[in-house]
Design a protein around this motif. Structure first.
Motif, PDB file in Angstrom:
ATOM      1  N   ASP A 126       0.831  -1.211   0.000  1.00 35.51           N
ATOM      2  CA  ASP A 126       0.000   0.000   0.000  1.00 35.51           C
ATOM      3  C   ASP A 126       0.861   1.254   0.000  1.00 35.51           C
ATOM      4  O   ASP A 126       0.533   2.261  -0.655  1.00 35.51           O
ATOM      5  CB  ASP A 126      -0.929   0.012   1.213  1.00 35.51           C
ATOM      6  N   ASN A 127       1.955   1.238   0.759  1.00 34.52           N
ATOM      7  CA  ASN A 127       2.843   2.406   0.799  1.00 34.52           C
ATOM      8  C   ASN A 127       3.462   2.674  -0.571  1.00 34.52           C
ATOM      9  O   ASN A 127       3.522   3.818  -1.038  1.00 34.52           O
ATOM     10  CB  ASN A 127       3.948   2.191   1.839  1.00 34.52           C
ATOM     11  N   GLN A 129       2.353   1.533  -3.557  1.00 34.63           N
ATOM     12  CA  GLN A 129       1.301   1.876  -4.506  1.00 34.63           C
ATOM     13  C   GLN A 129       0.764   3.278  -4.253  1.00 34.63           C
ATOM     14  O   GLN A 129       0.464   4.029  -5.188  1.00 34.63           O
ATOM     15  CB  GLN A 129       0.183   0.836  -4.417  1.00 34.63           C
ATOM     16  N   GLY A 130       0.652   3.651  -2.974  1.00 38.13           N
ATOM     17  CA  GLY A 130       0.164   4.991  -2.643  1.00 38.13           C
ATOM     18  C   GLY A 130       1.073   6.080  -3.164  1.00 38.13           C
ATOM     19  O   GLY A 130       0.618   7.106  -3.698  1.00 38.13           O
ATOM     20  N   CYS A 134       0.017   8.902  -6.052  1.00 38.76           N
ATOM     21  CA  CYS A 134       0.130  10.354  -5.853  1.00 38.76           C
ATOM     22  C   CYS A 134       0.928  10.998  -6.986  1.00 38.76           C
ATOM     23  O   CYS A 134       0.557  12.058  -7.506  1.00 38.76           O
ATOM     24  CB  CYS A 134       0.784  10.650  -4.507  1.00 38.76           C
ATOM     25  N   ALA A 208      -4.821  10.395   5.576  1.00 37.83           N
ATOM     26  CA  ALA A 208      -5.577   9.654   4.566  1.00 37.83           C
ATOM     27  C   ALA A 208      -6.796  10.436   4.102  1.00 37.83           C
ATOM     28  O   ALA A 208      -7.100  10.496   2.909  1.00 37.83           O
ATOM     29  CB  ALA A 208      -6.007   8.303   5.128  1.00 37.83           C
ATOM     30  N   ILE A 212      -7.280  11.504   0.249  1.00 38.36           N
ATOM     31  CA  ILE A 212      -8.433  10.939  -0.456  1.00 38.36           C
ATOM     32  C   ILE A 212      -9.374  12.038  -0.938  1.00 38.36           C
ATOM     33  O   ILE A 212      -9.911  11.974  -2.049  1.00 38.36           O
ATOM     34  CB  ILE A 212      -9.167   9.946   0.462  1.00 38.36           C
ATOM     35  N   CYS A 263      -2.493   0.057  -9.990  1.00 41.25           N
ATOM     36  CA  CYS A 263      -2.025   0.279  -8.612  1.00 41.25           C
ATOM     37  C   CYS A 263      -3.208   0.418  -7.653  1.00 41.25           C
ATOM     38  O   CYS A 263      -3.214  -0.161  -6.564  1.00 41.25           O
ATOM     39  CB  CYS A 263      -1.145   1.529  -8.540  1.00 41.25           C
ATOM     40  N   LEU A 264      -4.200   1.204  -8.055  1.00 39.88           N
ATOM     41  CA  LEU A 264      -5.394   1.355  -7.231  1.00 39.88           C
ATOM     42  C   LEU A 264      -6.077   0.019  -7.002  1.00 39.88           C
ATOM     43  O   LEU A 264      -6.474  -0.318  -5.882  1.00 39.88           O
ATOM     44  CB  LEU A 264      -6.378   2.319  -7.915  1.00 39.88           C
ATOM     45  N   ALA A 267      -3.973  -2.447  -4.789  1.00 40.71           N
ATOM     46  CA  ALA A 267      -3.940  -1.969  -3.399  1.00 40.71           C
ATOM     47  C   ALA A 267      -5.249  -2.263  -2.693  1.00 40.71           C
ATOM     48  O   ALA A 267      -5.268  -2.619  -1.507  1.00 40.71           O
ATOM     49  CB  ALA A 267      -3.652  -0.459  -3.365  1.00 40.71           C
TER      50      ALA A 267
END
Length: 462
Positions: A126-127, A129-130, A134, A208, A212, A263-264, A267
């Motif tokens: 998640d890190n 992919q996040g 971004c 978050a 978001i 990625c979304l 994740a």
């Protein structure tokens, strides 16, 4: 977030305009704060818990915990269907290729690394992919702003800057739907309970929420830009507005969006897989079954998930079905968090949750004058954007009806227990404060508040 946001948020923008975009984004982001507010309370009441159903079992008993566990697994199943359906449609819309191979590869890859690394590997991915998301969002936003030509005359003609009925209805519908549905997402609770301290949880949730909010607002605005640039016709399918806009942009931007979507999707999907394993293992089998049997069962579940994903007509409708279930159940469930409702039992939660859904059917039958349409309202087959008050009424009927049925069940239970106590010649104790489990380590709780020590109530269904 999953790749489904590329469909649902631009679609809402084409129907409810800027008002709808802002309401949807805020309603999706702000409810996350409920985890920062409630997780510490639940963690004090149920120190050994790591999902909401563990507290439910302690507070309301086994039957209610199994009921909530079933709804949690159903919600996770629906979200998995929606996610795979979304990524398949993204690939088909952007490349013209069959999305099935990508769906299968995603399932295989996420299954392998979540099976080997557990939920911890989901945190790590998640890190990564996040961070990628971004960066890709920034690049895509700049490119769309630089390359898209907006036609001023279409802005006025579209009316998307004006307030509208759907936009006003969504101010109530979306917060209720999303807030209550978040309770069913075990992947959120796993993250909340994994926080080192309450302060860390507040920081994480706040960051978050802001990220978001920004991302969803940008994604939603692509629906507005698609209309104002002429890429989307007002009578078309709003769910593809984002992809119609991309057709006007260079191919390398499309490539970036594909990477972002994958990625979304991964994740979101690996979190859903991990959450389903944890929920099934803990809620259904009480961790007595070998975890690899659970993982194998989840792999088998993915097969019908893929089949349904290929046939799913509307991603938004899948979410709405889950939202209505949660809107009926969660209000009667969380009453037990308050010490003032110590007399609230699992029987009331179960009757209230099921009664809330029945109330939606009753409302729909009366409103439409047709029992068939009343049944369809439970599935929200007409969506949110029909322009009538059906969906709005459904999201009022579910929580209000659930509470009314719950208190009705309470009255029936108390009357029955009172009559039984008189017949048996025993004391009526249905309103007595339930027994509490003494703390295992009184020294560790020496500095704790009285609430933290005395509120571990043993669960009762009746």
């Amino acid at each position: 977030m999953g790749s489904g946001i590329l469909f649902s948020y631009p679609q809402l923008a084409t129907l409810a305009g800027l008002q709808g975009v802002l309401v949807y984004a805020i309603s999706s982001a702000v409810p996350l704060l409920i985890f920062a507010a409630l997780a510490p309370i639940i963690r004090r009441k149920c120190p050994e818990g790591f999902v909401l159903t563990e507290w439910t079992r302690q507070r309301y008993g086994v039957v209610t915990a199994l009921y909530l566990g079933a709804l949690t697994l159903l919600t996770l199943f629906l979200y998995m269907v929606a996610e795979l359906s979304a990524i398949g449609q993204v690939i088909e819309a952007l490349t013209g290729l069959n999305g099935l191979p990508v769906v299968i590869v995603e399932c295989v890859v996420t299954t392998i690394y979540t099976s080997l690394g557990g939920f911890k590997i989901s945190f790590i991915t998640d890190n990564v992919q996040g961070a990628m998301i971004c960066a890709l969002i920034i690049i895509a936003t700049i490119t769309i702003g630089a390359k898209t030509e907006i036609k001023p005359e279409l802005i006025a003609d579209s009316g998307l800057l004006n307030a509208n009925l759907v936009g006003w209805q969504l101010i109530y519908i979306l917060p209720v739907a999303i807030l209550t549905n978040d309770f069913f997402l075990a992947n959120y609770w796993l993250r909340a309970f994994a926080s080192k301290t309450d302060k860390d949880l507040w920081i994480g949730v706040s960051v978050a929420m802001v990220v978001i909010l920004i991302v969803l607002t940008l994604v939603g605005c692509t629906g507005l830009i698609a209309v104002w640039s002429g890429a989307f016709e007002p009578d078309g399918d709003g769910s593809v507005a984002f992809f119609l806009l991309l057709e006007q942009l260079p191919n390398w931007v499309v490539g970036i969006v594909i990477v972002m979507a994958v990625c979304l999707s991964t994740a979101a999907f690996d979190s859903l897989q991990s959450a389903m394993v944890s929920s099934a293992s803990n809620d259904v089998f009480r961790n007595r079954l070998n975890i690899w049997w659970i993982r194998g069962a989840v792999v088998l579940v993915i097969i019908p998930v893929v089949v349904l994903a290929l046939k799913a007509p509307s991603i938004l409708q899948i979410y709405l079905i889950s939202d209505l279930l949660s809107a009926a159940t969660i209000p009667v469930l969380i009453l037990g968090l308050s010490e003032r409702f110590y007399w609230w039992r699992g029987f009331e939660v179960l009757v209230g949750g099921l009664g809330g859904i029945l109330t939606v059917f009753i409302f729909g039958t009366i409103y439409y004058g047709d029992a068939k349409l009343g049944g369809e309202l439970i599935l929200l087959e007409q969506g949110l954007y029909t322009g009538d008050w059906g969906a709005f009424g459904a999201f009022i009927a579910a929580p209000v009806g659930g509470l009314l049925w719950g208190f009705g069940a309470l009255a029936v239970r108390l009357v029955v227990q009172y009559v039984l106590s008189r017949v048996r010649g025993t004391r009526f104790d249905a309103l007595d404060y339930p027994a509490t489990v003494p703390p295992e380590d009184s020294d560790a709780l020496a500095g704790s508040s009285e609430d933290a020590i005395t509120t571990k109530i043993t669960g009762k269904f009746f």
